[in-house]
Design a protein around this motif. Structure first.
Motif, PDB file in Angstrom:
ATOM      1  N   PRO A   1       0.825  -1.216   0.000  1.00  0.00           N
ATOM      2  CA  PRO A   1       0.000   0.000   0.000  1.00  0.00           C
ATOM      3  C   PRO A   1       0.863   1.272   0.000  1.00  0.00           C
ATOM      4  O   PRO A   1       0.491   2.270  -0.612  1.00  0.00           O
ATOM      5  CB  PRO A   1      -0.806  -0.108   1.298  1.00  0.00           C
ATOM      6  N   ARG A   2       2.015   1.200   0.652  1.00  0.00           N
ATOM      7  CA  ARG A   2       2.906   2.361   0.699  1.00  0.00           C
ATOM      8  C   ARG A   2       3.387   2.744  -0.699  1.00  0.00           C
ATOM      9  O   ARG A   2       3.379   3.920  -1.071  1.00  0.00           O
ATOM     10  CB  ARG A   2       4.097   2.067   1.607  1.00  0.00           C
ATOM     11  N   SER A   3       3.791   1.744  -1.506  1.00  0.00           N
ATOM     12  CA  SER A   3       4.293   2.061  -2.848  1.00  0.00           C
ATOM     13  C   SER A   3       3.162   2.534  -3.764  1.00  0.00           C
ATOM     14  O   SER A   3       3.358   3.419  -4.593  1.00  0.00           O
ATOM     15  CB  SER A   3       4.998   0.845  -3.454  1.00  0.00           C
ATOM     16  N   VAL A   4       1.950   1.974  -3.597  1.00  0.00           N
ATOM     17  CA  VAL A   4       0.804   2.412  -4.402  1.00  0.00           C
ATOM     18  C   VAL A   4       0.455   3.854  -4.046  1.00  0.00           C
ATOM     19  O   VAL A   4       0.217   4.683  -4.940  1.00  0.00           O
ATOM     20  CB  VAL A   4      -0.418   1.488  -4.170  1.00  0.00           C
ATOM     21  N   ALA A   5       0.447   4.174  -2.742  1.00  0.00           N
ATOM     22  CA  ALA A   5       0.136   5.540  -2.299  1.00  0.00           C
ATOM     23  C   ALA A   5       1.181   6.521  -2.826  1.00  0.00           C
ATOM     24  O   ALA A   5       0.836   7.625  -3.272  1.00  0.00           O
ATOM     25  CB  ALA A   5       0.070   5.595  -0.778  1.00  0.00           C
ATOM     26  N   ALA A   6       2.445   6.137  -2.802  1.00  0.00           N
ATOM     27  CA  ALA A   6       3.506   7.019  -3.304  1.00  0.00           C
ATOM     28  C   ALA A   6       3.337   7.252  -4.803  1.00  0.00           C
ATOM     29  O   ALA A   6       3.528   8.372  -5.300  1.00  0.00           O
ATOM     30  CB  ALA A   6       4.868   6.410  -3.015  1.00  0.00           C
ATOM     31  N   ARG A   7       2.972   6.208  -5.530  1.00  0.00           N
ATOM     32  CA  ARG A   7       2.802   6.332  -6.975  1.00  0.00           C
ATOM     33  C   ARG A   7       1.627   7.245  -7.318  1.00  0.00           C
ATOM     34  O   ARG A   7       1.653   7.973  -8.299  1.00  0.00           O
ATOM     35  CB  ARG A   7       2.576   4.938  -7.567  1.00  0.00           C
ATOM     36  N   ARG A   8       0.575   7.229  -6.486  1.00  0.00           N
ATOM     37  CA  ARG A   8      -0.615   8.058  -6.741  1.00  0.00           C
ATOM     38  C   ARG A   8      -0.559   9.418  -6.046  1.00  0.00           C
ATOM     39  O   ARG A   8      -1.502  10.201  -6.155  1.00  0.00           O
ATOM     40  CB  ARG A   8      -1.859   7.329  -6.252  1.00  0.00           C
ATOM     41  N   ASN A   9       0.515   9.664  -5.297  1.00  0.00           N
ATOM     42  CA  ASN A   9       0.689  10.912  -4.546  1.00  0.00           C
ATOM     43  C   ASN A   9      -0.448  11.150  -3.548  1.00  0.00           C
ATOM     44  O   ASN A   9      -0.997  12.241  -3.453  1.00  0.00           O
ATOM     45  CB  ASN A   9       0.818  12.117  -5.489  1.00  0.00           C
ATOM     46  N   ILE A  10      -0.824  10.098  -2.822  1.00  0.00           N
ATOM     47  CA  ILE A  10      -1.800  10.229  -1.748  1.00  0.00           C
ATOM     48  C   ILE A  10      -1.242   9.567  -0.505  1.00  0.00           C
ATOM     49  O   ILE A  10      -0.232   8.872  -0.560  1.00  0.00           O
ATOM     50  CB  ILE A  10      -3.163   9.589  -2.122  1.00  0.00           C
ATOM     51  N   LYS A  11      -1.919   9.806   0.618  1.00  0.00           N
ATOM     52  CA  LYS A  11      -1.470   9.198   1.873  1.00  0.00           C
ATOM     53  C   LYS A  11      -1.943   7.752   1.953  1.00  0.00           C
ATOM     54  O   LYS A  11      -2.984   7.399   1.402  1.00  0.00           O
ATOM     55  CB  LYS A  11      -2.036   9.982   3.062  1.00  0.00           C
ATOM     56  N   VAL A  12      -1.174   6.949   2.687  1.00  0.00           N
ATOM     57  CA  VAL A  12      -1.518   5.539   2.859  1.00  0.00           C
ATOM     58  C   VAL A  12      -2.859   5.417   3.566  1.00  0.00           C
ATOM     59  O   VAL A  12      -3.693   4.579   3.204  1.00  0.00           O
ATOM     60  CB  VAL A  12      -0.414   4.792   3.641  1.00  0.00           C
ATOM     61  N   SER A  13      -3.107   6.271   4.553  1.00  0.00           N
ATOM     62  CA  SER A  13      -4.372   6.211   5.299  1.00  0.00           C
ATOM     63  C   SER A  13      -5.562   6.489   4.376  1.00  0.00           C
ATOM     64  O   SER A  13      -6.618   5.856   4.506  1.00  0.00           O
ATOM     65  CB  SER A  13      -4.358   7.197   6.461  1.00  0.00           C
ATOM     66  N   THR A  14      -5.395   7.422   3.439  1.00  0.00           N
ATOM     67  CA  THR A  14      -6.459   7.714   2.476  1.00  0.00           C
ATOM     68  C   THR A  14      -6.731   6.490   1.611  1.00  0.00           C
ATOM     69  O   THR A  14      -7.887   6.129   1.368  1.00  0.00           O
ATOM     70  CB  THR A  14      -6.055   8.899   1.566  1.00  0.00           C
ATOM     71  N   LEU A  15      -5.669   5.849   1.175  1.00  0.00           N
ATOM     72  CA  LEU A  15      -5.790   4.651   0.345  1.00  0.00           C
ATOM     73  C   LEU A  15      -6.502   3.537   1.113  1.00  0.00           C
ATOM     74  O   LEU A  15      -7.408   2.893   0.578  1.00  0.00           O
ATOM     75  CB  LEU A  15      -4.401   4.186  -0.101  1.00  0.00           C
ATOM     76  N   GLN A  16      -6.112   3.333   2.375  1.00  0.00           N
ATOM     77  CA  GLN A  16      -6.718   2.280   3.199  1.00  0.00           C
ATOM     78  C   GLN A  16      -8.192   2.578   3.455  1.00  0.00           C
ATOM     79  O   GLN A  16      -9.030   1.679   3.424  1.00  0.00           O
ATOM     80  CB  GLN A  16      -5.976   2.137   4.535  1.00  0.00           C
ATOM     81  N   SER A  17      -8.532   3.849   3.733  1.00  0.00           N
ATOM     82  CA  SER A  17      -9.927   4.192   4.011  1.00  0.00           C
ATOM     83  C   SER A  17     -10.775   4.009   2.758  1.00  0.00           C
ATOM     84  O   SER A  17     -11.924   3.595   2.835  1.00  0.00           O
ATOM     85  CB  SER A  17     -10.046   5.622   4.538  1.00  0.00           C
ATOM     86  N   ARG A  18     -10.206   4.301   1.579  1.00  0.00           N
ATOM     87  CA  ARG A  18     -10.930   4.081   0.326  1.00  0.00           C
ATOM     88  C   ARG A  18     -11.218   2.593   0.154  1.00  0.00           C
ATOM     89  O   ARG A  18     -12.289   2.210  -0.305  1.00  0.00           O
ATOM     90  CB  ARG A  18     -10.094   4.549  -0.873  1.00  0.00           C
TER      91      ARG A  18
END
Length: 184
Positions: free
Chosen positions: A156-173
């Motif tokens: 999730p960390r690498s996906v969040a970095a690639r999309r320029n969003i926070k990991v917490s935002t990605l997890q909540s989505r």
């Protein structure tokens, strides 16, 4: 001085666990009879997320294994693990006719995988995974297909970095997306 270098090399090598996956004996027929050669497939890992495989050929088994181990140490990859015990998500891999399906699993599941794949997971440090080999049962193709799948593993960390969003935002989505899908 040379003794100190050998000790350093042994300490570095001791951090790795190596597993012999397969030995192939081939015979060449010559004038005096048969001349045997050996090919070895070895998987090496540190049980903390790094793993590699190598192939070595020689006239003697120990020499083939040594060559394969050296080759595996040179070709190691890093795999991000969830909680240091399983994969982040399900993934498929293939090499030639060998196809594998790797699935993350809850704690306590153990390694449910065939021989060559099991060796990869044990040296990688994965404790919980379910894997299925489809197609070729050739150990070389199974190991290569497993590595192909592991290379496509994303944290999730690498996906969040690639999309320029926070990991917490990605997890909540992700959690919100599951709830929306269940409501439909």
């Amino acid at each position: 001085m040379a003794r100190k270098d050998n000790r350093d090399r042994e300490e570095r090598d001791s951090e790795f666990v190596d597993k012999l996956v397969h030995i192939n004996r081939v015979a060449k027929v010559v004038k005096g009879g048969r001349r045997f050669g050996f090919a070895a497939l070895v998987v090496v890992g540190d049980q903390k997320g790094r793993v590699g495989f190598g192939h070595g050929k020689a006239r003697e088994v120990p020499e083939a294994i040594r060559k394969a181990t050296d080759s595996a140490k040179r070709a190691m990859i890093r795999v991000n693990l969830r909680d240091g015990r399983t994969l982040h998500h399900d993934v498929n891999g293939h090499h030639g006719a060998g196809k594998v399906v790797l699935r993350s699993a809850p704690a306590g599941t153990g390694i449910i995988a065939g021989g060559p794949m099991r060796a990869v997971f044990e040296t990688l440090g994965v404790q919980d995974v379910v894997a299925k080999s489809i197609g070729s049962s050739n150990p070389y193709n199974m190991v290569r297909a497993t590595f192909n799948a592991l290379k496509h593993q994303d944290s999730p960390r690498s996906v969040a970095a690639r999309r320029n969003i926070k990991v917490s935002t990605l997890q909540s989505r992700r959690i919100g997306g599951d709830a929306e899908a269940a409501a439909d």
